[in-house]
Design an enzyme around this catalytic site. Sequence first.
Site, PDB file in Angstrom:
ATOM      1  N   TYR A  97      36.001  85.208  62.714  1.00 27.85           N
ATOM      2  CA  TYR A  97      35.394  86.502  62.954  1.00 27.85           C
ATOM      3  C   TYR A  97      35.794  86.747  64.557  1.00 27.85           C
ATOM      4  CZ  TYR A  97      32.056  89.744  65.106  1.00 27.85           C
ATOM      5  OH  TYR A  97      31.270  90.956  65.818  1.00 27.85           O
ATOM      6  N   THR A 129      32.329  91.910  70.796  1.00 28.22           N
ATOM      7  CA  THR A 129      31.133  90.971  70.824  1.00 28.22           C
ATOM      8  C   THR A 129      31.107  89.990  71.823  1.00 28.22           C
ATOM      9  OG1 THR A 129      30.520  89.091  69.444  1.00 28.22           O
ATOM     10  CG2 THR A 129      32.574  89.994  69.216  1.00 28.22           C
ATOM     11  N   ASP A 130      30.045  89.397  72.179  1.00 30.05           N
ATOM     12  CA  ASP A 130      30.053  88.241  73.229  1.00 30.05           C
ATOM     13  C   ASP A 130      30.696  86.870  72.443  1.00 30.05           C
ATOM     14  OD1 ASP A 130      27.893  87.596  71.363  1.00 30.05           O
ATOM     15  OD2 ASP A 130      26.359  87.125  73.026  1.00 30.05           O
ATOM     16  N   GLU A 131      31.118  87.018  71.336  1.00 29.05           N
ATOM     17  CA  GLU A 131      31.487  85.937  70.520  1.00 29.05           C
ATOM     18  C   GLU A 131      32.778  85.299  70.890  1.00 29.05           C
ATOM     19  OE1 GLU A 131      30.132  85.410  66.477  1.00 29.05           O
ATOM     20  OE2 GLU A 131      28.302  86.507  66.986  1.00 29.05           O
ATOM     21  N   LYS A 161      22.673  88.735  57.725  1.00 25.26           N
ATOM     22  CA  LYS A 161      22.533  88.516  58.931  1.00 25.26           C
ATOM     23  C   LYS A 161      21.053  87.758  59.289  1.00 25.26           C
ATOM     24  CE  LYS A 161      26.443  90.072  60.268  1.00 25.26           C
ATOM     25  NZ  LYS A 161      26.677  91.336  60.772  1.00 25.26           N
ATOM     26  N   LYS A 204      38.116  89.508  66.614  1.00 27.02           N
ATOM     27  CA  LYS A 204      37.770  90.526  67.448  1.00 27.02           C
ATOM     28  C   LYS A 204      38.241  90.228  68.909  1.00 27.02           C
ATOM     29  CE  LYS A 204      34.682  93.208  67.191  1.00 27.02           C
ATOM     30  NZ  LYS A 204      34.592  94.504  66.924  1.00 27.02           N
ATOM     31  N   TYR A 246      20.505  76.893  59.421  1.00 26.89           N
ATOM     32  CA  TYR A 246      21.462  76.153  59.676  1.00 26.89           C
ATOM     33  C   TYR A 246      21.458  74.867  60.752  1.00 26.89           C
ATOM     34  CZ  TYR A 246      24.186  80.185  57.789  1.00 26.89           C
ATOM     35  OH  TYR A 246      24.512  81.269  57.074  1.00 26.89           O
ATOM     36  N   PHE A 288      33.591 101.034  66.093  1.00 26.26           N
ATOM     37  CA  PHE A 288      32.753 100.081  65.438  1.00 26.26           C
ATOM     38  C   PHE A 288      33.078  99.551  64.174  1.00 26.26           C
ATOM     39  CE2 PHE A 288      29.787 103.255  67.505  1.00 26.26           C
ATOM     40  CZ  PHE A 288      28.973 102.576  68.130  1.00 26.26           C
ATOM     41  N   ASP A 317      40.054 104.184  55.641  1.00 26.42           N
ATOM     42  CA  ASP A 317      40.133 103.111  56.274  1.00 26.42           C
ATOM     43  C   ASP A 317      41.060 103.090  57.450  1.00 26.42           C
ATOM     44  OD1 ASP A 317      41.474 100.439  56.824  1.00 26.42           O
ATOM     45  OD2 ASP A 317      41.135  99.863  54.860  1.00 26.42           O
TER      46      ASP A 317
HETATM   47  P1  NAD Z   1      28.409  96.154  59.930  1.00 24.44           P
HETATM   48  O1  NAD Z   1      29.208  95.019  59.123  1.00 24.44           O
HETATM   49  O2  NAD Z   1      27.161  96.289  59.393  1.00 24.44           O
HETATM   50  O3  NAD Z   1      29.449  97.597  59.507  1.00 24.44           O
HETATM   51  C1  NAD Z   1      30.650  97.643  59.794  1.00 24.44           C
HETATM   52  C2  NAD Z   1      31.004  99.058  59.229  1.00 24.44           C
HETATM   53  O4  NAD Z   1      32.588  99.142  59.146  1.00 24.44           O
HETATM   54  C3  NAD Z   1      30.713  99.285  57.616  1.00 24.44           C
HETATM   55  O5  NAD Z   1      30.299 100.489  57.485  1.00 24.44           O
HETATM   56  C4  NAD Z   1      31.906  99.211  57.073  1.00 24.44           C
HETATM   57  O6  NAD Z   1      31.937 100.145  55.789  1.00 24.44           O
HETATM   58  C5  NAD Z   1      32.929  99.708  58.078  1.00 24.44           C
HETATM   59  N1  NAD Z   1      34.610  99.022  57.890  1.00 24.44           N
HETATM   60  C6  NAD Z   1      34.652  97.811  57.610  1.00 24.44           C
HETATM   61  N2  NAD Z   1      35.930  98.025  57.329  1.00 24.44           N
HETATM   62  C7  NAD Z   1      36.401  99.238  57.635  1.00 24.44           C
HETATM   63  C8  NAD Z   1      37.821  99.681  57.637  1.00 24.44           C
HETATM   64  N3  NAD Z   1      39.043  98.783  57.365  1.00 24.44           N
HETATM   65  N4  NAD Z   1      37.896 101.024  57.795  1.00 24.44           N
HETATM   66  C9  NAD Z   1      36.796 101.792  58.044  1.00 24.44           C
HETATM   67  N5  NAD Z   1      35.713 101.361  58.012  1.00 24.44           N
HETATM   68  C10 NAD Z   1      35.298 100.097  57.896  1.00 24.44           C
HETATM   69  O7  NAD Z   1      28.788  95.817  61.461  1.00 24.44           O
HETATM   70  P2  NAD Z   1      27.904  96.229  62.671  1.00 24.44           P
HETATM   71  O8  NAD Z   1      26.859  95.028  62.797  1.00 24.44           O
HETATM   72  O9  NAD Z   1      27.334  97.356  62.643  1.00 24.44           O
HETATM   73  O10 NAD Z   1      29.057  95.961  63.725  1.00 24.44           O
HETATM   74  C11 NAD Z   1      29.626  97.213  64.467  1.00 24.44           C
HETATM   75  C12 NAD Z   1      30.540  96.555  65.286  1.00 24.44           C
HETATM   76  O11 NAD Z   1      29.806  95.939  66.442  1.00 24.44           O
HETATM   77  C13 NAD Z   1      31.639  95.653  65.071  1.00 24.44           C
HETATM   78  O12 NAD Z   1      32.870  95.877  65.584  1.00 24.44           O
HETATM   79  C14 NAD Z   1      30.906  94.319  65.597  1.00 24.44           C
HETATM   80  O13 NAD Z   1      32.093  93.397  65.922  1.00 24.44           O
HETATM   81  C15 NAD Z   1      30.393  94.631  66.821  1.00 24.44           C
HETATM   82  N6  NAD Z   1      28.939  93.926  67.377  1.00 24.44           N
HETATM   83  C16 NAD Z   1      28.156  93.501  66.288  1.00 24.44           C
HETATM   84  C17 NAD Z   1      26.850  92.970  66.742  1.00 24.44           C
HETATM   85  C18 NAD Z   1      25.853  92.409  65.841  1.00 24.44           C
HETATM   86  O14 NAD Z   1      24.914  91.798  66.217  1.00 24.44           O
HETATM   87  N7  NAD Z   1      25.730  93.011  64.746  1.00 24.44           N
HETATM   88  C19 NAD Z   1      26.806  92.455  68.237  1.00 24.44           C
HETATM   89  C20 NAD Z   1      27.970  92.736  69.020  1.00 24.44           C
HETATM   90  C21 NAD Z   1      28.889  93.464  68.704  1.00 24.44           C
HETATM   91  P1  TYD Z   2      24.169  85.665  62.334  1.00 27.28           P
HETATM   92  O1  TYD Z   2      23.019  86.400  62.202  1.00 27.28           O
HETATM   93  O2  TYD Z   2      24.974  85.381  61.292  1.00 27.28           O
HETATM   94  O3  TYD Z   2      24.910  85.902  63.615  1.00 27.28           O
HETATM   95  P2  TYD Z   2      26.010  85.191  64.298  1.00 27.28           P
HETATM   96  O4  TYD Z   2      26.510  84.267  63.731  1.00 27.28           O
HETATM   97  O5  TYD Z   2      26.863  86.270  64.633  1.00 27.28           O
HETATM   98  O6  TYD Z   2      25.285  85.051  65.861  1.00 27.28           O
HETATM   99  O7  TYD Z   2      23.435  84.216  62.657  1.00 27.28           O
HETATM  100  C1  TYD Z   2      22.403  84.239  64.033  1.00 27.28           C
HETATM  101  C2  TYD Z   2      22.089  82.751  64.077  1.00 27.28           C
HETATM  102  O8  TYD Z   2      21.392  82.420  62.914  1.00 27.28           O
HETATM  103  C3  TYD Z   2      23.277  81.810  64.093  1.00 27.28           C
HETATM  104  O9  TYD Z   2      23.399  80.789  65.111  1.00 27.28           O
HETATM  105  C4  TYD Z   2      23.525  81.278  62.711  1.00 27.28           C
HETATM  106  C5  TYD Z   2      22.032  81.326  62.188  1.00 27.28           C
HETATM  107  N1  TYD Z   2      21.768  81.379  60.821  1.00 27.28           N
HETATM  108  C6  TYD Z   2      21.136  80.656  60.104  1.00 27.28           C
HETATM  109  O10 TYD Z   2      20.524  79.296  60.699  1.00 27.28           O
HETATM  110  N2  TYD Z   2      20.628  80.745  58.830  1.00 27.28           N
HETATM  111  C7  TYD Z   2      21.047  81.914  58.056  1.00 27.28           C
HETATM  112  O11 TYD Z   2      20.794  81.796  56.988  1.00 27.28           O
HETATM  113  C8  TYD Z   2      22.140  82.918  58.742  1.00 27.28           C
HETATM  114  C9  TYD Z   2      22.695  83.774  57.832  1.00 27.28           C
HETATM  115  C10 TYD Z   2      22.085  82.574  60.199  1.00 27.28           C
END
Ligand code: NAD
Ligand code: TYD
Length: 355
Positions: free
Chosen positions: A159, A133-135, A198, A163, A216, A80, A58
Amino acid sequence: MSILVTGGAGFIGSNFILDWLGQSAEPVINLDALTYAGNLENLARLEGDPRHRFVRGDIGDADLLARLLREHRPRAILHFAAESHVDRSIHGPEAFIQTNCVGAFRLLQAALAYWEGLAGAERAAFRFLHVSTDEVYGSLAPDAPPFREGDRYAPNSPYSASKAASDHLVRAYHHTYGLPTLTTNCSNNYGPFQFPEKLIPLVLHNALSGLPLPIYGDGLQVRDWLYVADHCTALRRVLEAGRTGEVYNIGGGHEMANLDLVHALCEVLDARRPRADGRSYREQIAFVADRPGHDRRYAIDAARIRQELGWRPAESFRSGLEKTVAWYLAHADWSAHVTSGAYRAWVGLHYGEAA
Ligand code: NAD
Ligand code: TYD
């Protein structure tokens, strides 16, 4: 030399490690707690490869962090690890505070102590790259310009708030202690190994399983999609040449409404894996209750990383989507493994009967 990656068994982290070791001899220490989102199958290709050292743990474990840094003396930490799903943060925000805020704080503390103990070239070269993230910027009006670095933070979900807190801590550790940090704020990623909670992998999974494709609200929310390999390339560039203390926005420049995205996915699937009854997967689309606090639009202005570091995405949205669908079609076993057990419990909790 080596790098320490946190969260390297998740979606983006595993893509990053595979990409890194595909072009570099430099070993990776991968610290991951293996939550529901972490999956060592993503890294199966590296089995027996001495350059990948996996440690289950962790990021909140200060003793473990100190030991890993002492033993491996990495030249950089790429952070990450996070709880990453907005819907889960609505159902249970606490894990997000724990990992994304407290965990990030512990990691920064450990990184600072380690960096302060370095000298000379080692100290000068060290980097802490925080993947965000951009969020954190909140929701854009339809006609507003895309997010730029320096825009006001206005996170709307647990979330994005967690972040945002970590981004502020990273900023503070640079400003107050001089820790050589880099922060990236990236738009929505898609590609191989993305957990089917996702939107894109969920729609692919449901489409092929004959289940509804949940949209949604009105489905007109806009996201700026980036193929995950392009995010990895951007992170390498920022690590290589980014200015410390700086923030870099990363995005694909491809804004799309969710409904259009799902239509595009159905079109690719219709061509590659037609339904047995010859009808379109579009018929499975089902409008469901909106996400509370749902951000209407995200979009990134990537001018800084483009101009300063020469980064550009290699994939178009269409080519990335084709690759993604092809990957999921060829890896039905991966999807089957990750959608058993805990996954079904999540779907039941979140979508009820809808999915
Ligand atoms: P993910 O949820 O797929 O993976 C997260 C990983 O972190 C997992 O392997 C999990 O086991 C590990 N983890 C969680 N809690 C932990 C802890 N306490 N200690 C150690 N490991 C831990 O996420 P992702 O989509 O790969 O995102 C990675 C990073 O990129 C995140 O910081 C996220 O905020 C950022 N990000 C994601 C997106 C996207 O579209 N997915 C976009 C922009 C930024
Ligand atoms: P998501 O992949 O959860 O990413 P984020 O919320 O971080 O942008 O969702 C992408 C977009 O899709 C978001 O506007 C929410 C929408 N969404 C749906 O409409 N239906 C779904 O079942 C999910 C998971 C997401």
